[in-house]
Enzyme design. Sequence first.
Site, short mmCIF file in Angstrom:
data_model
loop_
_atom_site.label_atom_id
_atom_site.label_comp_id
_atom_site.label_asym_id
_atom_site.label_seq_id
_atom_site.Cartn_x
_atom_site.Cartn_y
_atom_site.Cartn_z
N ASP A 90 0.82 -1.19 -0.13
CA ASP A 90 0.05 -0.03 0.18
C ASP A 90 0.72 1.28 -0.13
O ASP A 90 1.91 1.32 0.50
CB ASP A 90 -0.96 -0.02 1.16
CG ASP A 90 -1.96 -0.93 1.22
OD1 ASP A 90 -2.55 -1.30 -0.07
OD2 ASP A 90 -2.50 -1.43 2.46
N ASP B 147 -6.81 -1.78 -4.94
CA ASP B 147 -7.70 -1.43 -3.91
C ASP B 147 -8.81 -0.54 -4.73
O ASP B 147 -9.93 -0.73 -4.21
CB ASP B 147 -7.27 -0.95 -2.57
CG ASP B 147 -6.35 -1.57 -1.88
OD1 ASP B 147 -6.39 -3.02 -1.98
OD2 ASP B 147 -5.48 -1.22 -1.16
#
Length: 164
Positions: A117, A138
């Site tokens: 991330d 995502d």
Amino acid sequence: MIRLLLLLSLPLYILDQWSKLWIVRHFELHVTEQEVIPGVFWLHHTANTGVAFGLFNGTEYANYAFGAISLTALTFITILYRKGAFPGVFSRTAVGLLVAGILGNLTDRFLHGYVVDFLRFDFGFPPFNPWPSFNVADSCVVVAAILLAIASFVEASPASQKKA
């Protein structure tokens, strides 16, 4: 389905993996951070072995469990697609986004042992202060969920199409 995968899923998967590779090469895990928009948006490198919002992050078997869930989801999506469960443009686009997102994060679990991330936002309002870090995959999954919700209202169900 092949056309959808080549035109939508593959480019998004490549963008996801390229952006994560760039982050891994240029940002030290949990250390380096670059402010892009002062006080609002940062690039950084963080590890997530869990799922959305970091739930179950760091648990011992999270990667195995969520890897298995990802493979199951891909299988389920493929079966439903072949049965015609996604009749319109919204639902088919959602499928393409889901495949890109699922494969992007699944690839990370295999390559890195965690999902990379790197996008962090802070809009200054609790309880999302800052917003949990995320990535391109995502984003694909979130947009797919929105499109599936829209599709549920505007697209005819496969059962009603057969009756007509």
